[in-house]
Write a protein that holds these residues in place. Structure first.
Motif, PDB file in Angstrom:
ATOM      1  N   ALA A 199       0.839  -1.206   0.000  1.00  0.00           N
ATOM      2  CA  ALA A 199       0.000   0.000   0.000  1.00  0.00           C
ATOM      3  C   ALA A 199       0.876   1.258   0.000  1.00  0.00           C
ATOM      4  O   ALA A 199       0.598   2.216  -0.730  1.00  0.00           O
ATOM      5  CB  ALA A 199      -0.939  -0.002   1.206  1.00  0.00           C
ATOM      6  N   PHE A 200       1.931   1.257   0.814  1.00  0.00           N
ATOM      7  CA  PHE A 200       2.817   2.421   0.856  1.00  0.00           C
ATOM      8  C   PHE A 200       3.577   2.574  -0.454  1.00  0.00           C
ATOM      9  O   PHE A 200       3.781   3.686  -0.939  1.00  0.00           O
ATOM     10  CB  PHE A 200       3.777   2.314   2.039  1.00  0.00           C
ATOM     11  N   ARG A 201       3.985   1.463  -1.053  1.00  0.00           N
ATOM     12  CA  ARG A 201       4.645   1.531  -2.367  1.00  0.00           C
ATOM     13  C   ARG A 201       3.733   2.202  -3.397  1.00  0.00           C
ATOM     14  O   ARG A 201       4.188   3.026  -4.182  1.00  0.00           O
ATOM     15  CB  ARG A 201       5.016   0.135  -2.865  1.00  0.00           C
ATOM     16  N   ARG A 202       2.466   1.795  -3.428  1.00  0.00           N
ATOM     17  CA  ARG A 202       1.528   2.404  -4.384  1.00  0.00           C
ATOM     18  C   ARG A 202       1.411   3.911  -4.150  1.00  0.00           C
ATOM     19  O   ARG A 202       1.221   4.685  -5.074  1.00  0.00           O
ATOM     20  CB  ARG A 202       0.164   1.737  -4.286  1.00  0.00           C
ATOM     21  N   GLU A 203       1.533   4.316  -2.893  1.00  0.00           N
ATOM     22  CA  GLU A 203       1.435   5.737  -2.550  1.00  0.00           C
ATOM     23  C   GLU A 203       2.656   6.531  -2.998  1.00  0.00           C
ATOM     24  O   GLU A 203       2.532   7.649  -3.489  1.00  0.00           O
ATOM     25  CB  GLU A 203       1.259   5.854  -1.026  1.00  0.00           C
ATOM     26  N   VAL A 204       3.851   5.961  -2.846  1.00  0.00           N
ATOM     27  CA  VAL A 204       5.067   6.726  -3.123  1.00  0.00           C
ATOM     28  C   VAL A 204       5.650   6.503  -4.516  1.00  0.00           C
ATOM     29  O   VAL A 204       6.431   7.334  -4.984  1.00  0.00           O
ATOM     30  CB  VAL A 204       6.162   6.476  -2.063  1.00  0.00           C
ATOM     31  N   GLU A 205       5.312   5.418  -5.199  1.00  0.00           N
ATOM     32  CA  GLU A 205       5.892   5.175  -6.523  1.00  0.00           C
ATOM     33  C   GLU A 205       5.636   6.308  -7.514  1.00  0.00           C
ATOM     34  O   GLU A 205       6.522   6.647  -8.283  1.00  0.00           O
ATOM     35  CB  GLU A 205       5.443   3.823  -7.078  1.00  0.00           C
ATOM     36  N   PRO A 206       4.463   6.945  -7.518  1.00  0.00           N
ATOM     37  CA  PRO A 206       4.270   8.063  -8.454  1.00  0.00           C
ATOM     38  C   PRO A 206       5.192   9.253  -8.178  1.00  0.00           C
ATOM     39  O   PRO A 206       5.386  10.097  -9.040  1.00  0.00           O
ATOM     40  CB  PRO A 206       2.805   8.468  -8.245  1.00  0.00           C
ATOM     41  N   LEU A 207       5.779   9.310  -6.977  1.00  0.00           N
ATOM     42  CA  LEU A 207       6.661  10.420  -6.612  1.00  0.00           C
ATOM     43  C   LEU A 207       8.122  10.156  -6.971  1.00  0.00           C
ATOM     44  O   LEU A 207       8.953  11.054  -6.831  1.00  0.00           O
ATOM     45  CB  LEU A 207       6.560  10.682  -5.104  1.00  0.00           C
ATOM     46  N   GLN A 208       8.442   8.956  -7.433  1.00  0.00           N
ATOM     47  CA  GLN A 208       9.829   8.613  -7.739  1.00  0.00           C
ATOM     48  C   GLN A 208      10.356   9.444  -8.905  1.00  0.00           C
ATOM     49  O   GLN A 208       9.638   9.713  -9.865  1.00  0.00           O
ATOM     50  CB  GLN A 208       9.960   7.130  -8.054  1.00  0.00           C
ATOM     51  N   THR A 209      11.618   9.817  -8.804  1.00  0.00           N
ATOM     52  CA  THR A 209      12.248  10.638  -9.841  1.00  0.00           C
ATOM     53  C   THR A 209      13.261   9.855 -10.669  1.00  0.00           C
ATOM     54  O   THR A 209      13.707  10.334 -11.699  1.00  0.00           O
ATOM     55  CB  THR A 209      12.967  11.852  -9.217  1.00  0.00           C
ATOM     56  N   GLN A 210      13.634   8.660 -10.205  1.00  0.00           N
ATOM     57  CA  GLN A 210      14.625   7.836 -10.901  1.00  0.00           C
ATOM     58  C   GLN A 210      14.002   6.505 -11.301  1.00  0.00           C
ATOM     59  O   GLN A 210      13.156   5.972 -10.573  1.00  0.00           O
ATOM     60  CB  GLN A 210      15.829   7.556  -9.990  1.00  0.00           C
TER      61      GLN A 210
END
Length: 154
Positions: free
Chosen positions: A130-141
Motif C-alpha cells: 500500500a505504501f509503495r503504491r502511494e510513493v511510486e508516483p513520486l519517484q524521480t529515478q
C-alpha cells in the motif's frame, strides 16, 4: 536503569522538522511533510505516532517496521538489490523468501520468524505494498536492477 524518553516509541529522523515547527508554533512551508511531531511522545512515552516505519533503498521501499516486527523484502546480493519477494522465480523456491524479525527479543535480527507467523507477514506485506503504491508516483529515478532479474531467468 531508565531507558530514553522515546525508546519504546517508533520515531524517525523525519519527525525532527515537524517537532521543531510545533515547538516554534509555525507551519512548515511544504505542503507534504513525511514526519510527525514528537510532542505527544514527549508527553507520554508510550504514545505511538506511527503505525509503521518504512525502509528505503534510494526511492524503492524495501521494508516495513511495526512496533514489534520488521519485514524486509530486499537486500543486497552480488551488487544488485535482491528482491526476496521475487525469489519464487528461482529454482528450488516455491514462494517469496520472507524475512520477518521480532524486534523485541534478544538478537532481534538473527533469525527470521516468517514461517511461524504467516499472518504477520501478510499484514506487513499489505502495508508495504500500500505504501509503495502511494510513493511510486513520486519517484524521480527509474528503478535499479534487482536480482532475480526476470529477463535473465528465461
Amino acid at each position: 536503569m531508565r531507558q530514553g524518553l522515546v525508546s519504546n516509541s517508533m520515531v524517525s529522523n523525519l519527525d525532527v522538522l515537524p517537532t521543531v515547527a510545533a515547538l516554534l508554533g509555525v507551519k512548515p512551508a511544504a505542503a507534504l511533510i513525511d514526519g510527525r511531531s514528537l510532542l505527544p511522545v514527549f508527553r507520554d512515552p508510550g504514545e505511538q505516532i506511527h503505525d509503521y516505519l518504512y525502509y528505503f533503498d534510494n526511492e524503492r521501499v524495501v521494508g516495513v517496521r511495526s512496533p514489534r516486527w520488521k519485514l524486509v523484502s530486499h537486500g543486497y546480493y552480488r551488487r544488485h538489490l535482491g528482491a526476496f519477494e521475487a525469489f519464487d522465480q528461482l529454482p528450488g523456491f516455491q514462494g517469496s523468501y520472507d524475512l520477518l524479525f521480532d524486534m523485541q527479543g534478544e538478537g532481534a535480527e538473527d533469525y527470521s520468524y516468517a514461517d511461524r507467523y504467516p499472518a504477520v507477514v501478510s499484514r506487513l506485506k499489505n502495508a508495504l505494498w500500500a505504501f509503495r503504491r502511494e510513493v511510486e508516483p513520486l519517484q524521480t529515478q527509474p528503478p535499479g536492477r534487482e536480482f532475480p532479474d526476470r529477463q535473465n531467468l528465461q
